[in-house]
Design a protein around this motif. Sequence first.
Motif, PDB file in Angstrom:
ATOM      1  N   LEU A   1      51.524  50.335  45.794  1.00 14.73           N
ATOM      2  CA  LEU A   1      52.976  50.317  45.899  1.00 14.73           C
ATOM      3  C   LEU A   1      53.447  49.180  46.793  1.00 14.73           C
TER       4      LEU A   1
ATOM      5  N   GLU B   1      58.730  48.994  45.111  1.00 11.33           N
ATOM      6  CA  GLU B   1      58.325  50.243  44.459  1.00 11.33           C
ATOM      7  C   GLU B   1      58.424  51.411  45.443  1.00 11.33           C
ATOM      8  N   SER B   2      57.968  51.185  46.672  1.00  9.39           N
ATOM      9  CA  SER B   2      58.052  52.242  47.683  1.00  9.39           C
ATOM     10  C   SER B   2      59.503  52.647  47.908  1.00  9.39           C
TER      11      SER B   2
ATOM     12  N   VAL C   1      62.003  52.339  45.778  1.00  6.52           N
ATOM     13  CA  VAL C   1      62.507  53.056  44.600  1.00  6.52           C
ATOM     14  C   VAL C   1      62.095  54.523  44.669  1.00  6.52           C
ATOM     15  N   ILE C   2      60.806  54.766  44.953  1.00  7.17           N
ATOM     16  CA  ILE C   2      60.308  56.147  44.975  1.00  7.17           C
ATOM     17  C   ILE C   2      60.974  56.941  46.096  1.00  7.17           C
TER      18      ILE C   2
ATOM     19  N   THR D   1      61.939  45.097  51.819  1.00  6.66           N
ATOM     20  CA  THR D   1      62.458  44.909  50.461  1.00  6.66           C
ATOM     21  C   THR D   1      63.568  43.864  50.549  1.00  6.66           C
TER      22      THR D   1
END
Lengths: 275, 238
Positions: free
Chosen positions: B100, B104-105, B107-108, B183
């Motif tokens: 991740l 991605e982290s 988003v989750i 991010t």
Amino acid sequence: MRNTLKTLLLAGAAVGLVMGAAQAGTLDEIESRGQVVIGVKADYPPYGFIDPEGEIAGLEIDMARYLALRLAGSEHRLEMVPVVAANRIELLQQGRIDLVLATMGITEERARVIDFSRPYYASGTALLTRKDSGVSDWEELAGQTACGIQGALYNRPLEEDFGIQMLNFQGTAEAYQALQDGRCIGFAYDDSAIMVKLQEEGWGADFHQPMPVIQPVDWGIGIRQGDAEMKEAVDAIIQEMEASGFIVAAEIKWEITPTEVARDRHAMAREELGW
Amino acid sequence: MLGLDYSWLAVPTYQRWLITGITNTIWLSLITILLSVAIGIVGAWLQGSRSALVRAVVQGYVQVFRNTPPLVQLFFFFFVLSDILPRVTDPATGMTRPMLGSFESAVIALSLFAGAFNVEIFRSGIEAVPRTTIEACLSLGYSRLQQYRHVVLPLAFRVCLPALNNNLINLVKTTTLASAIATPELLYYAGQIYSDNFRTMEVMLLIWVAYVGLVGILVLVMHRWERRLRVPGYGHQG
């Protein structure tokens, strides 16, 4: 909406007025207060950090004590305020601190809003990377991801000049963790801090700093803009520290690999004073 | 006026940063909005499950993700979970890296965070559907899923839209927290720009306008949708 905008503008103007207000000489303030207030780093071992006893200590802290001795008559007439890159200039401008002694590089942009003392140290940008990463020059990093610190001076040139993809964190702890997790090929940071990190257990064995150090920048003490008297006093104290070998000795005390810049400035200051 | 200086907007690097930042903010917002709404719909349905275990799992999820700070969740997914998950080989370096990445982290973490609220928001809508309507479904021979899809959810949706709007607006604003795990969204680059050029006020005003704009668009879309979905005599006056 119109009123909100007006209020906002007024608030902004008020901030501007406070910031722009002419300060009485900092030297007079120190005298009447009987104390010097200096902004220092508390997260930058061994220049300014929290020691195992919970006290702020380090090379710059020794310098701060020396400044207090000369400016206020005693090492103990010193209040240290921990600062970070993102607030140290504002704190100085607002008059909450008298000086910024916090690993601050002298740059053109900063010199537009505050004054700097003569330089007392210098650092450049280096890369902490795994020994088996196979990189040895910045050019090889084009298109690769490097960890960094948000707001650092070198982020823009690293992207612009070398095409490096920066992954910037707020603090050094996150950046070191991300490097260990393999999220980036290396951590671009001040060479002075990387050299010290490599002496830490667990880092020296697997990591190294193979790059030519780039973007050298002199460190200076931040002084409120236009306070010539204060600048003169601080410059003289720095010169004295350099000439007497105070900074060279402090590097040894804090187990920093002796730097060229400290040695050169020691010799230069002695020459200036005719010692 | 206040001597605002926006000449730095001409610097190509800053332009690229701002465009990348706003693009990533929009993507992050869109993906997390869709995922969190999906989580809310499925979660609320599972809350009505006959299995006590399923209900307990959903309840546990809601409690954990609703009652912990989103920043902690971001750090958890970025630093802790990536230690547990398998690693992947990065073709650029030939070395392994966590599965991740920061995007991605984010988003989750943000989807699960907002999703937990959405489950409760949808539940409030479902509970507002009259018991008699559900009895009507039963007498027509609807299965539980058919009943949820064709009757309960459409009605519940109309009831809970205002609450859902609130949560989604908060979600868009919460995306700024993702800068803490690097991010590269709008606030991440804004901080980089003002620590570079000291135009803090100018950069902040720009960011402020950008978020007012982004949230404004979301509100506009949601309100239009709310009006289109309006069923005469249901959930509003006149």
